[in-house]
Design a protein around this motif. Sequence first.
Motif, short mmCIF file in Angstrom:
data_model
loop_
_atom_site.label_atom_id
_atom_site.label_comp_id
_atom_site.label_asym_id
_atom_site.label_seq_id
_atom_site.Cartn_x
_atom_site.Cartn_y
_atom_site.Cartn_z
N ILE A 82 0.84 -1.21 0.00
CA ILE A 82 0.00 0.00 0.00
C ILE A 82 0.87 1.25 0.00
N THR A 83 1.92 1.24 0.81
CA THR A 83 2.82 2.39 0.88
C THR A 83 3.48 2.65 -0.46
N VAL A 84 3.94 1.59 -1.12
CA VAL A 84 4.57 1.73 -2.44
C VAL A 84 3.61 2.37 -3.43
N TRP A 85 2.37 1.88 -3.47
CA TRP A 85 1.41 2.40 -4.44
C TRP A 85 0.97 3.82 -4.11
N VAL A 86 0.83 4.14 -2.83
CA VAL A 86 0.49 5.51 -2.45
C VAL A 86 1.58 6.49 -2.89
N LEU A 87 2.84 6.11 -2.68
CA LEU A 87 3.95 6.98 -3.08
C LEU A 87 4.04 7.10 -4.60
N ARG A 88 3.81 6.01 -5.31
CA ARG A 88 3.82 6.07 -6.78
C ARG A 88 2.75 7.04 -7.29
N ILE A 89 1.54 6.92 -6.74
CA ILE A 89 0.44 7.80 -7.15
C ILE A 89 0.73 9.24 -6.78
N VAL A 138 12.80 4.87 -10.70
CA VAL A 138 12.44 4.14 -9.48
C VAL A 138 11.65 2.88 -9.80
N VAL A 139 10.68 2.96 -10.71
CA VAL A 139 9.77 1.83 -10.93
C VAL A 139 10.24 0.85 -11.99
N THR A 140 11.15 1.27 -12.88
CA THR A 140 11.58 0.38 -13.97
C THR A 140 12.20 -0.92 -13.48
N PRO A 141 13.13 -0.90 -12.49
CA PRO A 141 13.70 -2.18 -12.03
C PRO A 141 12.65 -3.16 -11.53
N THR A 142 11.62 -2.66 -10.85
CA THR A 142 10.57 -3.54 -10.36
C THR A 142 9.79 -4.16 -11.51
N ILE A 143 9.47 -3.34 -12.52
CA ILE A 143 8.72 -3.84 -13.67
C ILE A 143 9.52 -4.89 -14.43
N ILE A 144 10.81 -4.62 -14.62
CA ILE A 144 11.66 -5.54 -15.38
C ILE A 144 11.86 -6.85 -14.63
N SER A 145 12.09 -6.76 -13.32
CA SER A 145 12.47 -7.95 -12.57
C SER A 145 11.28 -8.79 -12.11
N ARG A 146 10.08 -8.25 -12.23
CA ARG A 146 8.92 -8.97 -11.71
C ARG A 146 8.55 -10.15 -12.59
N THR A 147 8.49 -11.32 -11.96
CA THR A 147 7.98 -12.51 -12.64
C THR A 147 6.76 -12.96 -11.85
N GLY A 148 6.78 -14.18 -11.37
CA GLY A 148 5.70 -14.62 -10.49
C GLY A 148 5.90 -14.15 -9.08
N HIS A 149 7.06 -13.60 -8.80
CA HIS A 149 7.36 -13.12 -7.45
C HIS A 149 7.94 -11.73 -7.54
N PHE A 150 7.85 -11.01 -6.44
CA PHE A 150 8.38 -9.66 -6.35
C PHE A 150 9.85 -9.80 -5.98
N ILE A 151 10.73 -10.01 -6.96
CA ILE A 151 12.11 -10.35 -6.63
C ILE A 151 13.00 -9.13 -6.47
N TRP A 152 12.56 -7.95 -6.94
CA TRP A 152 13.34 -6.74 -6.67
C TRP A 152 13.07 -6.35 -5.22
N PRO A 153 14.11 -6.27 -4.37
CA PRO A 153 13.88 -5.99 -2.94
C PRO A 153 13.04 -4.73 -2.75
N ILE A 154 11.90 -4.89 -2.10
CA ILE A 154 10.97 -3.77 -1.97
C ILE A 154 11.55 -2.66 -1.09
N GLU A 155 12.50 -3.00 -0.21
CA GLU A 155 13.13 -1.96 0.60
C GLU A 155 13.82 -0.91 -0.26
N VAL A 156 14.40 -1.36 -1.38
CA VAL A 156 15.10 -0.43 -2.28
C VAL A 156 14.10 0.55 -2.89
N GLU A 157 12.99 0.02 -3.42
CA GLU A 157 12.02 0.92 -4.04
C GLU A 157 11.38 1.83 -3.01
N LEU A 158 11.09 1.33 -1.83
CA LEU A 158 10.53 2.18 -0.78
C LEU A 158 11.46 3.33 -0.44
N ALA A 159 12.75 3.01 -0.29
CA ALA A 159 13.72 4.05 0.03
C ALA A 159 13.78 5.11 -1.06
#
Length: 216
Positions: A11-18, A46-67
């Motif tokens: 929720i925090t990630v999406w709120v910050l993105r919006i 900020v969001v490109t690494p998450t989009i690229i690395s996402r498969t069936g799991h959220f493999i890009w460490p979410i701490e990095v994107e949150l920071a």
Amino acid sequence: MFAGIPRWELITVWVLRIALLATCIALFAEQEWATAVTCFVAIALVVTPTIISRTGHFIWPIEVELALLVLVTAHMSLGYLFGLYLRVDVFDKVLHLVDSLLIGFVAFLAVYLAHFIRGDRSHHWLDAIFIFLITLGLGALWEICEFASDQLFGTYAQGSPTMPPLLDTMWDLILDGTGGVLAAVLGPIYMKHSRRSRVRVRTFAERVEHHRYVAT
């Protein structure tokens, strides 16, 4: 929960993105072209690494994107859109310290990940120096960008109501270095006591190793 991630983090990630997207639109509407373009590029970075690395799991460490999201939102939304840089003199200094802590934390995660992938042991002093230099170097690059913005676009990024540009820049760099030192000290402590973060980073490292093996 999504792939082991607590709901509040998602929720925090999406709120910050919006919030960042809304900030970008508002800056374009106010014809703050340079700041708006900077905000748009920051969102993409900020969001490109998450989009690229996402498969069936959220493999890009979410701490990095949150920071990174916290860092960019503080600058763009609070600092520029709401004008806290001009309204609250101490805001810039607090933000520099927090930013450097976040950047230092991301640098620490990169070092931790590199050691895990290579399978070697960490060298605490060398790692700390690397984190400090990365944090201070990025802080210096930011100051250069502010100087360039002032010279090319007539902005007032350097200086403050109570400090001339040179003094303001030097205190910013001092705070950047301080944040780097704190991140180098607190990063290993955090990772030692956060089993969930260790699992996330190691899962990401294993995926990187797997994709590198498949590619070769």
